[in-house]
Design an enzyme around this catalytic site. Structure first.
Site, PDB file in Angstrom:
ATOM      1  N   HIS A   1       0.332   2.281 -12.148  1.00  0.00           N
ATOM      2  CA  HIS A   1      -0.092   3.233 -13.186  1.00  0.00           C
ATOM      3  C   HIS A   1      -0.948   2.541 -14.247  1.00  0.00           C
ATOM      4  O   HIS A   1      -0.983   2.964 -15.394  1.00  0.00           O
ATOM      5  CB  HIS A   1       1.113   3.970 -13.792  1.00  0.00           C
ATOM      6  CG  HIS A   1       1.764   4.869 -12.781  1.00  0.00           C
ATOM      7  ND1 HIS A   1       1.304   6.136 -12.515  1.00  0.00           N
ATOM      8  CD2 HIS A   1       2.792   4.653 -11.923  1.00  0.00           C
ATOM      9  CE1 HIS A   1       2.034   6.675 -11.552  1.00  0.00           C
ATOM     10  NE2 HIS A   1       2.945   5.790 -11.171  1.00  0.00           N
TER      11      HIS A   1
ATOM     12  N   SER B   1      -0.593   4.355   0.968  1.00  0.00           N
ATOM     13  CA  SER B   1      -2.022   4.706   0.949  1.00  0.00           C
ATOM     14  C   SER B   1      -2.602   5.038   2.309  1.00  0.00           C
ATOM     15  O   SER B   1      -3.677   4.567   2.683  1.00  0.00           O
ATOM     16  CB  SER B   1      -2.842   3.593   0.294  1.00  0.00           C
ATOM     17  OG  SER B   1      -2.427   3.422  -1.017  1.00  0.00           O
TER      18      SER B   1
ATOM     19  N   SER C   1      -3.854   7.876   3.062  1.00  0.00           N
ATOM     20  CA  SER C   1      -5.084   8.672   2.908  1.00  0.00           C
ATOM     21  C   SER C   1      -6.268   7.779   2.555  1.00  0.00           C
ATOM     22  O   SER C   1      -7.377   8.002   3.041  1.00  0.00           O
ATOM     23  CB  SER C   1      -4.904   9.808   1.901  1.00  0.00           C
ATOM     24  OG  SER C   1      -4.657   9.312   0.617  1.00  0.00           O
TER      25      SER C   1
ATOM     26  N   ASP D   1      -6.200   2.127  -4.461  1.00  0.00           N
ATOM     27  CA  ASP D   1      -5.852   2.232  -3.042  1.00  0.00           C
ATOM     28  C   ASP D   1      -7.078   2.044  -2.148  1.00  0.00           C
ATOM     29  O   ASP D   1      -7.051   1.299  -1.162  1.00  0.00           O
ATOM     30  CB  ASP D   1      -5.213   3.592  -2.744  1.00  0.00           C
ATOM     31  CG  ASP D   1      -4.027   3.874  -3.648  1.00  0.00           C
ATOM     32  OD1 ASP D   1      -3.518   2.917  -4.272  1.00  0.00           O
ATOM     33  OD2 ASP D   1      -3.620   5.044  -3.734  1.00  0.00           O
TER      34      ASP D   1
HETATM   35  C1  GLA Z   1      -1.194   6.094  -6.470  1.00  0.00           C
HETATM   36  C2  GLA Z   1      -2.666   6.246  -6.849  1.00  0.00           C
HETATM   37  C3  GLA Z   1      -3.239   4.942  -7.361  1.00  0.00           C
HETATM   38  C4  GLA Z   1      -2.361   4.348  -8.461  1.00  0.00           C
HETATM   39  C5  GLA Z   1      -0.900   4.307  -8.036  1.00  0.00           C
HETATM   40  C6  GLA Z   1       0.016   3.874  -9.145  1.00  0.00           C
HETATM   41  O1  GLA Z   1      -1.087   5.216  -5.390  1.00  0.00           O
HETATM   42  O2  GLA Z   1      -3.399   6.684  -5.727  1.00  0.00           O
HETATM   43  O3  GLA Z   1      -4.564   5.127  -7.808  1.00  0.00           O
HETATM   44  O4  GLA Z   1      -2.538   5.051  -9.660  1.00  0.00           O
HETATM   45  O5  GLA Z   1      -0.460   5.586  -7.580  1.00  0.00           O
HETATM   46  O6  GLA Z   1      -0.240   2.553  -9.479  1.00  0.00           O
END
Ligand code: GLA
Length: 412
Positions: free
Chosen positions: A53, A144, A146, A190
């Site tokens: 975050h 991740s 996606s 990501d």
């Molecule tokens: C998700 C979002 C990222 C990032 C994380 C938290 O994975 O896609 O961009 O904000 O949450 O670190």
């Protein structure tokens, strides 16, 4: 028949890349009739070691690629048609390149067609193509999948259509796919990790400037391992809570900017400034801000510890990061907290934290190699005793990055 195909392909995964490529090309030929001129690429998922975050606050992150990927086999067509087949979902999509369809709900099609459309509008993609897609990044686990899908599609089409796109532009394009076609206002981490992560390294990224540094992570040589534990909690609340957290950060930055005109994002706020504006912020906003400010400091310090080979300090920052995500940013869930607490009772575990957006998904654990078996057994026993189901626990390999794969042997 289709199911058997997916099963046999899954069986092939985990073996050599050549075997996976061979299977994909066989299935490509079955689906689209021929393989001449086809390419196969893969793009990995990611796990974030520290810095959650922080990306959408212009801050710092330190992710690594994982050995779970999205594979794409593709070849160009002369007639401007886009023909897609997902092996995971056993679904097809066909349309003319110029006429992207609208979708009633968000599925794999939005990500793929969205990436194709962005490439077409950007003047990169000119030809139609056939594409087969397969992924083994666990879905909804915060790894991740996606981003890996978007990056694999763009990287595959680069090879098929022969255009050149800068890797950073790929990252930005893939992020805009999430924003425009999936309705997720994610940060940049990501897609960046999937496209620019390098095997054997973590990538330290300044999400404001996109300056980055590949930091060696010599786990095997130092007798360490990274172990993932999947809570199995799918992130139902994740999207709405994510947007709420992001909006909260923007509000804090706006309040701070009234006191200091140089502030454009929470990245620019330090604890002194936060103290000065604290009377204008509700208690929950103060907690959110403290997490982001302190987490950014931890990421830089954790990177420095990694460069010095000080894994024990690195682990301490991981633990602090988890506490902060749980208590200040409030994005953990009891299942993740239980996995972390259990891990930290085991000798040889240097660090343990939730990773990614939160509200479910995985923990990542830094552990001495000789303690991996004990960690796995203890997590499984303790978690299933409490929640009645086993968490998936697996040791990460550090050998994947976005790459084109070649088939050495011709298919029979
Ligand atoms: C998700 C979002 C990222 C990032 C994380 C938290 O994975 O896609 O961009 O904000 O949450 O670190």
């Amino acid at each position: 028949m289709k199911e058997r195909e997916t099963t046999s392909l899954s069986g092939a995964l985990g073996r050599s890349s050549e075997v996976v490529v061979h299977h994909l090309l066989e299935l490509f030929e079955e689906t689209f009739g021929a393989v001449d001129g086809a390419v196969v690429v893969r793009a990995p998922g990611r796990v974030n070691l520290i810095g959650d975050h922080t990306d959408y606050n212009d801050g710092f992150v330190l992710p690594i690629t994982i050995d779970r990927d999205v594979y794409v086999a593709a070849r160009s067509r002369g007639d401007g048609l886009v023909r897609l087949h997902s092996l995971n979902y056993q679904e097809d999509l066909e349309y003319a390149l110029e006429a992207m369809p609208e979708f009633a709900s968000i599925t794999w099609k939005n990500y793929v067609a969205g990436a194709v459309e962005e490439l077409r509008r950007g003047g990169f993609l000119k030809c139609g193509f056939d594409m087969l897609i397969y992924g083994d990044v666990p879905l909804g686990a915060g790894l991740s999948s996606s981003a890996a899908l978007e990056v694999a599609v763009v990287f595959g089409l680069e090879a098929v259509d022969g255009f050149d796109i800068d890797p950073i532009d790929t990252v930005l394009l893939c992020q805009s796919v999430e924003h425009r076609y999936a309705g997720v206002q994610c940060g940049i981490m990501d897609q960046f990790a999937s496209r620019l992560g390098r095997r054997g390294h973590a990538v330290f990224l300044d999400c404001r400037t996109l300056d980055h540094e590949h930091v060696p992570l010599p786990l095997a040589q130092t007798g360490l391992a990274l172990v993932m534990a999947d809570s199995g909690v799918t992130r139902e609340l994740a999207d709405s809570q994510y947007s709420e957290r992001r909006a909260a950060c923007e509000r804090i930055a706006a309040v701070a900017a009234r006191s200091d005109g140089r502030v454009t994002a929470l990245r620019d706020v330090d604890l002194d400034l936060l103290d000065r504006i604290s009377s204008s912020l509700e208690p929950d906003l103060l907690r959110r801000a403290r997490h982001v400010i302190e987490e950014n400091v931890r990421v830089e310090r954790a990177r420095d510890a990694l460069k010095k080979g000080d894994f024990s300090t690195f682990g301490t920052y991981m633990n602090q990061s988890h506490d902060s995500l749980r208590d200040l940013y409030e994005v953990s869930v009891p299942e993740l907290d239980a996995l972390v607490a259990t891990a930290l009772e085991i000798d040889g575990v240097l660090g343990s934290r939730m990773t990614g957006g939160g509200f479910g998904g995985c923990t990542v654990n830094l552990v001495k190699q000789e303690s991996v078996g004990n960690l796995r057994d203890t997590l499984v026993r303790s978690f299933s005793g409490r929640y009645g189901r086993e968490p998936d626990v697996y040791v990460l390999k550090q050998n994947h990055q976005t790459e084109r794969l070649f088939l050495d042997d011709p298919i029979d």
